[in-house]
Enzyme design. Structure first.
Site, PDB file in Angstrom:
ATOM      1  N   ASN A  10      -0.641  14.310 -14.715  1.00  0.00           N
ATOM      2  CA  ASN A  10      -0.763  14.382 -13.257  1.00  0.00           C
ATOM      3  C   ASN A  10       0.648  14.591 -12.722  1.00  0.00           C
ATOM      4  OD1 ASN A  10      -1.088  13.941 -10.555  1.00  0.00           O
ATOM      5  ND2 ASN A  10      -2.200  12.016 -10.754  1.00  0.00           N
ATOM      6  N   ARG A  94      -4.319  17.496 -13.820  1.00  0.00           N
ATOM      7  CA  ARG A  94      -4.846  17.342 -12.471  1.00  0.00           C
ATOM      8  C   ARG A  94      -4.188  18.419 -11.609  1.00  0.00           C
ATOM      9  NH1 ARG A  94      -2.810  13.551  -7.701  1.00  0.00           N
ATOM     10  NH2 ARG A  94      -4.507  13.952  -6.256  1.00  0.00           N
ATOM     11  N   HIS A 183      -9.327  14.232  -3.555  1.00  0.00           N
ATOM     12  CA  HIS A 183      -9.784  13.055  -4.305  1.00  0.00           C
ATOM     13  C   HIS A 183     -11.127  13.327  -4.978  1.00  0.00           C
ATOM     14  CE1 HIS A 183      -7.526  10.171  -1.354  1.00  0.00           C
ATOM     15  NE2 HIS A 183      -6.773  10.390  -2.417  1.00  0.00           N
ATOM     16  N   ARG A 244      -0.350   8.441   6.524  1.00  0.00           N
ATOM     17  CA  ARG A 244      -0.910   9.615   7.221  1.00  0.00           C
ATOM     18  C   ARG A 244      -1.813   9.186   8.359  1.00  0.00           C
ATOM     19  NH1 ARG A 244      -3.253  12.115   1.833  1.00  0.00           N
ATOM     20  NH2 ARG A 244      -1.532  11.331   0.606  1.00  0.00           N
ATOM     21  N   ASP A 285       1.396  -1.200   2.886  1.00  0.00           N
ATOM     22  CA  ASP A 285       0.676  -1.905   1.827  1.00  0.00           C
ATOM     23  C   ASP A 285      -0.271  -2.931   2.461  1.00  0.00           C
ATOM     24  OD1 ASP A 285      -0.076  -3.758  -0.250  1.00  0.00           O
ATOM     25  OD2 ASP A 285       1.500  -2.854  -1.471  1.00  0.00           O
ATOM     26  N   ARG A 287      -1.745  -5.429   1.331  1.00  0.00           N
ATOM     27  CA  ARG A 287      -1.466  -6.848   1.020  1.00  0.00           C
ATOM     28  C   ARG A 287      -0.473  -7.431   2.018  1.00  0.00           C
ATOM     29  NH1 ARG A 287      -0.512  -5.086  -5.097  1.00  0.00           N
ATOM     30  NH2 ARG A 287       0.201  -3.337  -3.880  1.00  0.00           N
ATOM     31  N   ASN A 337      -9.651  -3.855  -4.190  1.00  0.00           N
ATOM     32  CA  ASN A 337      -8.976  -5.166  -4.166  1.00  0.00           C
ATOM     33  C   ASN A 337      -9.047  -5.940  -2.861  1.00  0.00           C
ATOM     34  OD1 ASN A 337      -7.764  -5.147  -6.889  1.00  0.00           O
ATOM     35  ND2 ASN A 337      -6.752  -3.319  -6.106  1.00  0.00           N
ATOM     36  N   GLU A 387      -9.526   8.275 -12.450  1.00  0.00           N
ATOM     37  CA  GLU A 387      -9.387   9.727 -12.379  1.00  0.00           C
ATOM     38  C   GLU A 387      -8.921  10.307 -13.716  1.00  0.00           C
ATOM     39  OE1 GLU A 387      -7.304   8.772  -8.638  1.00  0.00           O
ATOM     40  OE2 GLU A 387      -7.850  10.779  -8.038  1.00  0.00           O
TER      41      GLU A 387
HETATM   42  P1  ADP Z   1      -2.651   5.918  -4.632  1.00  0.00           P
HETATM   43  O1  ADP Z   1      -3.286   6.597  -3.474  1.00  0.00           O
HETATM   44  O2  ADP Z   1      -1.165   5.874  -4.560  1.00  0.00           O
HETATM   45  O3  ADP Z   1      -3.215   6.296  -5.981  1.00  0.00           O
HETATM   46  P2  ADP Z   1      -3.914   3.324  -5.078  1.00  0.00           P
HETATM   47  O4  ADP Z   1      -5.333   3.692  -5.171  1.00  0.00           O
HETATM   48  O5  ADP Z   1      -3.219   2.805  -6.282  1.00  0.00           O
HETATM   49  O6  ADP Z   1      -3.036   4.426  -4.372  1.00  0.00           O
HETATM   50  O7  ADP Z   1      -3.779   2.222  -3.920  1.00  0.00           O
HETATM   51  C1  ADP Z   1      -2.542   1.706  -3.551  1.00  0.00           C
HETATM   52  C2  ADP Z   1      -2.724   0.773  -2.370  1.00  0.00           C
HETATM   53  O8  ADP Z   1      -3.689  -0.220  -2.693  1.00  0.00           O
HETATM   54  C3  ADP Z   1      -1.479  -0.014  -2.007  1.00  0.00           C
HETATM   55  O9  ADP Z   1      -0.685   0.713  -1.096  1.00  0.00           O
HETATM   56  C4  ADP Z   1      -2.060  -1.244  -1.351  1.00  0.00           C
HETATM   57  O10 ADP Z   1      -2.180  -1.024   0.038  1.00  0.00           O
HETATM   58  C5  ADP Z   1      -3.441  -1.368  -1.915  1.00  0.00           C
HETATM   59  N1  ADP Z   1      -3.653  -2.554  -2.738  1.00  0.00           N
HETATM   60  C6  ADP Z   1      -3.377  -2.730  -4.032  1.00  0.00           C
HETATM   61  N2  ADP Z   1      -3.716  -3.980  -4.436  1.00  0.00           N
HETATM   62  C7  ADP Z   1      -4.217  -4.598  -3.352  1.00  0.00           C
HETATM   63  C8  ADP Z   1      -4.734  -5.904  -3.093  1.00  0.00           C
HETATM   64  N3  ADP Z   1      -4.812  -6.838  -4.043  1.00  0.00           N
HETATM   65  N4  ADP Z   1      -5.165  -6.174  -1.847  1.00  0.00           N
HETATM   66  C9  ADP Z   1      -5.091  -5.251  -0.884  1.00  0.00           C
HETATM   67  N5  ADP Z   1      -4.612  -4.020  -1.046  1.00  0.00           N
HETATM   68  C10 ADP Z   1      -4.177  -3.695  -2.268  1.00  0.00           C
END
Ligand code: ADP
Length: 402
Positions: A10, A94, A183, A244, A285, A287, A337, A387
């Protein structure tokens, strides 16, 4: 011996993520990431999962994708799993944009590479890196089949009334302006897994799939086929994302040009990189946003509410598009999550048959699972996306069928 291993690549604008997967048992043999390619601070994180060698790191400039892939190849070779290994069946890439012509996993030849290059104007951030990744892999293993798996592919089934923007047809066609969706590999994989979880064939279920990562998109899937999706010409349209904006009135762009004197590039950068959750509250993020909300932070609360409001609008819209819905499915970093996001997204939708069971929702876990109460007419599910495995499956199936 029939080769059963697939190297999944990727290639992003400044990174290469990779996984070596053995399709005999779908086990991961190695995973890794080369990042900050082209900078002095490049790093390669490599983890062999077979043999238990432990993680390894390399630091120091990786000048370009060529250098990065060569470093990856060296690390794999050090584990006895190099690109020259006879067990390697195919390299699966990808590729973000396949346009209207490349709608299924495709064996790469010169014509395919040319088409991926021709689409660079509609995927300026991604397709150039994808092309580089393919060319380098070809150079390293000229005899090995290379398969391109497109992010847009799953959405190519969208009916014309969902794919077209309501703008002048000639202008749109001349410049390939339409909704492609992204996606797709995740939406395809998750739809199939969700059907499995419901104990049905994909052709028998209608799903609303919510891929909520840093980028985020929703799709309406009828009987395994995409009926609509929230991303459009580019991955900017639709849901509120990490950085975004998602949907806005297009006139915002003209307004910022005329009133704020911003250039096209500046508005592009604003909407793609300084908007979404980050633009609203300074954090992208989820979290961190939840932590700030717990401390009573008003900006984080508002950002969360805007995020959920948009999500809910798409659930409602896709419910209407599908007519009947078997399940709403959450996936990717936030979707897998964040129990509070899932709870808030379906709150108040009992009339639509949607509800979340508090305990099941909070339980967590890495497996696909239902989080709706047993009485719910429409199931709510969490299905971890994968993926890389999907790219490996599709690439391997293509070479195995030759
Ligand atoms: P990408 O689009 O970069 O592939 P991911 O699917 O890995 O992203 O998602 C990343 C995002 O997931 C992080 O920016 C965060 O906001 C969120 N994230 C990851 N773990 C948790 C969690 N335990 N609780 C809430 N949000 C989470």
């Amino acid at each position: 011996m029939t080769p059963t291993r697939v190297l999944v690549l990727n290639s992003g604008s400044s990174s290469v993520k990779y996984q070596l997967i053995d399709m005999a048992d779908r086990s991961r043999l190695a995973v890794g990431l080369a990042e900050r390619i082209g900078e002095e601070t490049s790093a390669l994180h490599h983890e062999p999962l077979a043999g238990g060698g432990g993680k390894r790191e390399r630091h120091g400039r990786l000048a370009d994708h060529d250098a990065a892939l060569e470093a990856v190849a060296e690390e794999l070779a050090a584990d006895g799993m190099g690109l020259d290994s006879p067990e390697l069946a195919v390299i699966g890439h990808r590729v973000v944009h396949g346009g209207l012509k490349l709608t299924v996993p495709t064996l790469v030849d010169d014509a395919v590479l040319k088409e991926i290059e021709r689409l660079i104007p509609v995927a300026p951030l991604h397709n150039p890196a994808n092309v580089t990744g393919i060319r380098t892999a070809q150079r390293l293993r000229p005899d090995l089949p290379q398969v391109a798996v497109f992010d847009t592919a799953f959405h190519s089934a969208m009916p014309e009334h969902a794919a077209r923007y309501a703008i002048d047809v000639e202008t749109a066609d001349a410049h390939r302006v339409r909704r492609y969706g992204f996606h797709g590999t995740s939406h395809a994989y998750v739809s199939r897994k969700a059907a499995e979880l419901l104990g049905k064939d994909p052709s028998e279920v209608n799903l609303i799939v919510l891929h909520l990562g840093n980028g985020a998109s929703a799709s309406a899937v009828r009987g395994g086929r995409c009926e609509d999706t929230s991303m459009g010409l580019t991955p900017l349209e639709g849901l509120v994302m990490g950085t975004r904006s998602g949907d806005i009135d297009p006139a915002v762009v003209f307004h910022l040009g005329r009133v704020a004197g911003m250039s096209m590039d500046e508005v592009d950068e604003l909407l793609n990189k300084r908007s979404g959750l980050l633009g609203l509250c300074g954090d992208n993020d989820m979290r961190q946003i939840r932590r700030r909300m717990a401390e009573g932070d008003a900006a984080a609360r508002l950002a969360f509410d805007i995020y959920i409001h948009r999500l809910k609008k798409y659930i409602g819209a896709y419910y209407a598009v599908l007519g009947t819905v078997d399940a709403v499915v959450f996936t990717a970093g936030v979707g897998e999550n964040s129990a509070p996001v899932r709870e808030a997204a379906v709150a108040g939708l009992a009339e639509l048959g949607l509800a979340v069971d508090g305990e099941l929702n909070a339980a967590g876990g890495k497996e696909a699972r239902l989080i709706s109460p047993s009485y719910a007419r429409v199931k709510v599910a969490v299905v971890p996306t994968d993926e890389e495995l999907e790219i490996a499956e599709q690439s391997y199936a293509l070479v195995a069928s030759r």
